[in-house]
Design an enzyme around this catalytic site. Structure first.
Site, PDB file in Angstrom:
ATOM      1  N   SER A 290      14.578  21.477 -16.734  1.00  0.00           N
ATOM      2  CA  SER A 290      13.381  22.275 -16.929  1.00  0.00           C
ATOM      3  C   SER A 290      13.730  23.548 -17.683  1.00  0.00           C
ATOM      4  CB  SER A 290      12.754  22.621 -15.577  1.00  0.00           C
ATOM      5  OG  SER A 290      11.806  23.660 -15.703  1.00  0.00           O
TER       6      SER A 290
ATOM      7  N   HIS B 199       0.828  -1.209   0.000  1.00  0.00           N
ATOM      8  CA  HIS B 199       0.000   0.000   0.000  1.00  0.00           C
ATOM      9  C   HIS B 199       0.869   1.268   0.000  1.00  0.00           C
ATOM     10  CE1 HIS B 199      -3.451  -2.592   0.960  1.00  0.00           C
ATOM     11  NE2 HIS B 199      -2.646  -3.166   1.842  1.00  0.00           N
TER      12      HIS B 199
ATOM     13  N   LYS C  65      15.856  21.543 -11.602  1.00  0.00           N
ATOM     14  CA  LYS C  65      15.150  20.307 -11.894  1.00  0.00           C
ATOM     15  C   LYS C  65      16.015  19.290 -12.637  1.00  0.00           C
ATOM     16  CE  LYS C  65      11.403  19.404 -11.402  1.00  0.00           C
ATOM     17  NZ  LYS C  65      10.296  19.766 -12.287  1.00  0.00           N
TER      18      LYS C  65
ATOM     19  N   GLU D 228       9.653   8.093 -17.295  1.00  0.00           N
ATOM     20  CA  GLU D 228       8.322   8.649 -17.505  1.00  0.00           C
ATOM     21  C   GLU D 228       7.798   8.320 -18.902  1.00  0.00           C
ATOM     22  OE1 GLU D 228       8.458  12.514 -14.499  1.00  0.00           O
ATOM     23  OE2 GLU D 228       8.747  12.812 -16.652  1.00  0.00           O
TER      24      GLU D 228
END
Length: 466
Positions: free
Chosen positions: A281, A160, A287, A294
């Protein structure tokens, strides 16, 4: 109406195909990637026709020489593809006839584009699955190497997405390996059903020529001819099965991606993904975005979409071949490309992942990861598990209230919950003790993980996954 010049198969029609319809119905722009398989199938077919006396040795020699020349032109990028010839098959046949004359027109004896395309796509997928399996194996080896370096690196195991029990990073990586083993098995099993020859089924009913389907199947490396001509030309189960296997594989890569993305975040900070597999970024200079994981996660939906597309394509088709089946190729081709690219990206990236051991260790000390170990300890002392579960729950409550892990509670505090608890309890409450105690096959102890890695390496050598 805009019209174009006539095609090899146009004698039936009183007028040429409308220019837009010609473009709309043509498939050569994408099915030309099966050109090598089409030539391979044509050479086998011609060889069989010569064997049964339909072609002479001289005609066979002309056909093979012509097809070899065409193959060379395609490989060098010199072949001129024509949309007027609709597809890869007619383009090659038209060129062959231009090169060698009448013998080229005899090549299509005893076959149809229906069994020809069914043969080509099976040959194509068989070749691509072999290549995909090689890339999959490269990723598996990379995972084994990384796991071998982290057999005793402790991290939290989750259920979980909550800290559950301590495990080793190597053990977690070996879970990835097992998932890929099943993917490899599925692809190999898919190949067994794919590797049968529809060549000779012709349009749908077979042919009256004295063909030898066993010979053409043998020449192409198929295990046998297909058993029913109607099914032979209309079956696309093998394509659906391949795409289903690919969808499961991509689902696995998506799960890997999700974990890498979480682990690379500032909130987890378990791993570092190399700069070469990340981007920055345009506005936030700090970043470092995990773009490769992804993108792989996103592409999993693309492949699953292709599976749905093929299922819907086939679901209402009557026997035998229908033009609908032209729509099978682009989903297959894109699935193949996507698998290749994602597996390559992962096989290149995984060897360069860096585990932040100290951060993993600290995280494993949070969330009372050794609570189950304390319950098991009490059971071994003679307590019923449900009673042990209750006692440990009370100890955890004290830990939550005082912001201390179970291993940080004093012996007297622990004995306040059960007189069965002795000094030795701290051996099993440590992360190292907890992990080491799980030493059976398939468990997380360093010794068990090392044994699993050794077994896995042998699996890859023997290419057996059991």
């Amino acid at each position: 109406m805009n019209v174009n010049t006539q095609k090899l198969s146009s004698a039936r029609f009183a007028e040429a195909t409308d220019a837009f319809v010609e473009i709309f119905t043509a498939s050569v722009d994408f099915d030309k990637r099966m050109a090598q398989q089409d030539i391979q199938g044509s050479i086998a077919h011609a060889t069989m026709l010569c064997h049964v006396g339909v072609l002479t040795q001289a005609e066979l020699a002309l056909i093979v020489d012509g097809l070899t020349q065409i193959r060379g032109e395609i490989e060098r990028g010199e072949f001129e593809w024509s949309i007027q010839q609709e597809d890869v098959h007619m383009n090659i046949e038209a060129k062959l006839t231009d090169l060698i004359g009448m013998a080229g027109k005899k090549l299509h004896t005893g076959r149809s584009r229906n069994d020809q395309v069914a043969t080509d796509i099976r040959l194509y997928l068989r070749d691509e699955i072999t290549s995909i399996l090689a890339e999959l194996k490269r990723l598996q080896l990379a995972i084994l190497t990384l796991a071998d370096a982290h057999t005793d690196t402790i991290m939290p195991g989750f259920t979980h997405l909550q800290v559950a029990q301590p495990i080793t990073f190597g053990h977690h990586l070996m879970a990835w390996f097992e998932m890929l083993c099943r993917d490899s098995e599925r692809l190999r099993d898919c190949t067994k059903r794919l590797n049968v020859s529809p060549l000779g089924a012709a349009a749908l009913a077979g042919t009256s020529y004295p063909i030898d389907r066993h010979l053409s199947a043998q020449l192409l490396g198929f295990s046998r001819p297909t058993h029913n001509s109607l099914d032979s030309v209309s079956d696309r189960d093998f394509a659906i099965e391949f795409t289903a296997s690919a969808s499961i594989l991509m689902m696995h890569l998506s799960r890997f991606s999700e974990e890498l993305i979480l682990w690379a975040s500032a909130q987890f900070d378990f791993i570092d993904i190399p700069d070469a597999f990340c981007t920055g970024s345009s506005i936030m200079p700090q970043k470092k975005n995990p773009d490769v994981p992804e993108l792989v996660r996103g592409k999993s939906g693309r492949v699953t979409g292709h599976l749905m597309s093929l299922l819907m394509l086939m679901k209402s088709q009557p026997l035998a071949y229908n033009k609908d089946n032209q729509e099978d190729k682009e989903p297959i081709f894109d699935t193949v490309d996507t698998l290749h690219h994602c597996l390559r990206a992962y096989a290149d990236m995984v060897p360069h992942l860096t585990a932040k051991k100290d951060n993993m260790y600290r995280a494993a000390k949070q969330g009372f990861a050794t609570a189950t170990d304390l319950a098991d300890y009490l059971v071994r002392k003679g307590l019923a598990f449900r009673d042990a579960h209750e006692i440990v729950g009370l100890a955890v409550r004290l830990g939550v209230e005082t912001k201390r892990d179970l291993s940080e509670l004093s012996l007297s505090e622990l004995q306040g919950f059960s007189a069965l608890i002795g000094e030795e309890v701290f051996d099993i409450l440590s992360l190292e003790g907890s992990v080491a105690s799980r030493s059976h096959i398939g468990a997380t102890a360093p010794s068990a993980v090392k044994a699993a890695i050794a077994h896995a390496r042998q699996q890859l050598i023997e290419e057996t996954f059991v």
